[in-house]
Write a protein that holds these residues in place. Structure first.
Motif, short mmCIF file in Angstrom:
data_model
loop_
_atom_site.label_atom_id
_atom_site.label_comp_id
_atom_site.label_asym_id
_atom_site.label_seq_id
_atom_site.Cartn_x
_atom_site.Cartn_y
_atom_site.Cartn_z
N PHE A 1 -36.99 7.14 30.53
CA PHE A 1 -36.59 7.19 31.93
C PHE A 1 -37.23 6.05 32.69
O PHE A 1 -38.22 5.46 32.25
N GLU A 2 -36.63 5.76 33.84
CA GLU A 2 -37.12 4.66 34.67
C GLU A 2 -36.74 4.94 36.12
O GLU A 2 -35.72 5.58 36.40
N TYR A 3 -37.57 4.45 37.04
CA TYR A 3 -37.32 4.63 38.47
C TYR A 3 -36.52 3.45 39.00
O TYR A 3 -36.81 2.30 38.69
N PHE A 4 -35.50 3.77 39.82
CA PHE A 4 -34.68 2.76 40.47
C PHE A 4 -34.53 3.11 41.94
O PHE A 4 -33.99 4.17 42.28
N ASP A 5 -35.02 2.27 42.81
CA ASP A 5 -34.91 2.49 44.25
C ASP A 5 -33.45 2.63 44.66
O ASP A 5 -32.60 1.89 44.15
N ARG A 6 -33.15 3.59 45.54
CA ARG A 6 -31.83 3.84 46.12
C ARG A 6 -30.90 4.64 45.21
O ARG A 6 -29.87 5.12 45.64
N ARG B 1 -28.57 2.68 29.18
CA ARG B 1 -28.64 3.07 27.76
C ARG B 1 -28.73 1.85 26.86
O ARG B 1 -29.44 1.85 25.86
N TYR B 2 -27.96 0.81 27.19
CA TYR B 2 -27.89 -0.38 26.34
C TYR B 2 -28.85 -1.49 26.75
O TYR B 2 -28.79 -2.59 26.22
N GLY B 3 -29.74 -1.18 27.70
CA GLY B 3 -30.76 -2.16 28.09
C GLY B 3 -30.22 -3.35 28.85
O GLY B 3 -30.80 -4.44 28.83
N LEU B 4 -29.10 -3.15 29.56
CA LEU B 4 -28.52 -4.23 30.36
C LEU B 4 -29.13 -4.23 31.75
O LEU B 4 -29.83 -3.30 32.15
N SER B 5 -28.84 -5.26 32.51
CA SER B 5 -29.36 -5.36 33.89
C SER B 5 -28.24 -5.07 34.88
O SER B 5 -27.06 -5.09 34.53
N GLY B 6 -28.63 -4.78 36.13
CA GLY B 6 -27.66 -4.61 37.19
C GLY B 6 -27.19 -3.19 37.42
O GLY B 6 -26.10 -2.97 37.96
N LEU B 7 -28.00 -2.19 37.05
CA LEU B 7 -27.61 -0.80 37.20
C LEU B 7 -27.28 -0.44 38.65
O LEU B 7 -26.19 0.07 38.95
N ILE B 8 -28.22 -0.69 39.56
CA ILE B 8 -28.01 -0.30 40.95
C ILE B 8 -26.87 -1.08 41.58
O ILE B 8 -26.07 -0.53 42.35
N ALA B 9 -26.74 -2.34 41.25
CA ALA B 9 -25.62 -3.15 41.77
C ALA B 9 -24.28 -2.56 41.33
O ALA B 9 -23.32 -2.51 42.11
N ALA B 10 -24.22 -2.09 40.09
CA ALA B 10 -22.98 -1.49 39.58
C ALA B 10 -22.68 -0.17 40.30
O ALA B 10 -21.54 0.09 40.70
N TYR B 11 -23.69 0.67 40.47
CA TYR B 11 -23.50 1.94 41.17
C TYR B 11 -23.05 1.69 42.61
O TYR B 11 -22.16 2.38 43.13
N GLU B 12 -23.67 0.70 43.27
CA GLU B 12 -23.28 0.36 44.62
C GLU B 12 -21.84 -0.16 44.68
O GLU B 12 -21.09 0.15 45.61
N ASP B 13 -21.46 -0.93 43.67
CA ASP B 13 -20.10 -1.47 43.61
C ASP B 13 -19.09 -0.33 43.52
O ASP B 13 -18.06 -0.33 44.21
N VAL B 14 -19.36 0.67 42.66
CA VAL B 14 -18.46 1.82 42.55
C VAL B 14 -18.34 2.52 43.90
O VAL B 14 -17.23 2.84 44.36
#
Length: 237
Positions: A40-45, A215-228
């Motif tokens: 697990f990991e913490y991501f602001d917002r 899951r796959y260790g990629l970057s840009g998680l929050i940006a993707a969620y915000e885009d959706v």
């Protein structure tokens, strides 16, 4: 404002009881979890985004005649919901091959599944949520047979509504998880719908816009969620 008392702390959400026995508060925390909570990991917002995105989608389903547990947004990362007697099943609709399905059947990721596949998994972290069928559900008394038939048909109806919703904003709804419960004798959609519980791909690039990024260790998680959320017209701030 309701008084709240912690009832249950899951991997990424916390559930609180209130002064009203028919109502709960669900808090979406700023955590992403994988591998049954072992990573697990913490991501602001992140909690705020999922909370508001979930409320938007559930509200859309309500307007389409689907009974859900939502009552109201409670705070930026909390929602007020009906207190359901949860059915211990995760119901998964798969429109394209991805995740465990690819491994189990040696499919090509992204292969269109026509008709879509409906699967059920027993909610049990210790046993890694084993796959179950209708016979298991009846014999092990996991859910009323009539309720199960309704849940299956309702899952496909939700899939039709959501596939059209996401297609209209340039996204492919690859697969997603639903959970249901009983409220005063009636089957009601519970839990959440967010990029944590669904796979969403961009129609043009096929870029992942969901938890697979983590899951796959990629970057840009929050940006993707915000885009959706932005494509759906969800007001975040």
């Amino acid at each position: 404002m309701q008084k709240k008392y912690e009832l249950y702390r899951g991997k990424v959400k916390t559930v609180y009881i209130t002064d009203n026995p028919d109502l709960l508060i669900i808090e979406f925390r700023n955590i992403v979890s994988a591998l049954d909570g072992n990573r697990f990991e913490y991501f602001d917002r992140k909690g705020m985004i999922n909370n508001k995105l979930n409320y938007f989608v559930m509200s859309m389903l309500e307007k389409a005649g689907i009974l859900t547990h939502i009552e109201a947004l409670y705070s930026k990362n909390e929602i007020l919901v009906k207190n359901l007697d949860m059915i211990p099943l995760e119901c998964v609709i798969r429109n394209r091959a991805a995740g465990s399905l690819v491994k189990r059947f040696s499919l090509v990721e992204g292969e269109v599944l026509d008709p879509p596949i409906f699967e059920m998994f027993l909610k049990n972290d210790a046993k890694h949520d084993p796959l179950v069928n209708e016979s298991h559900c009846e014999t092990l008394n996991l859910v009323n047979v009539n309720h199960l038939s309704y849940i299956k048909s309702l899952s496909f109806k939700i899939n039709h509504l959501l596939s059209r919703l996401f297609n209209n904003i340039g996204l492919i709804l690859v697969d997603f998880k639903l959970e249901f419960g009983i409220f005063h004798g009636t089957v009601v959609l519970g839990d959440e719908f967010s990029p944590d519980s669904a796979r969403l791909w961009d129609k043009i690039t096929l870029n992942k816009m969901d938890k697979d990024i983590y899951r796959y260790g990629l970057s840009g998680l929050i940006a993707a969620y915000e885009d959706v959320a932005n494509r759906l017209g969800v007001i975040l701030d």
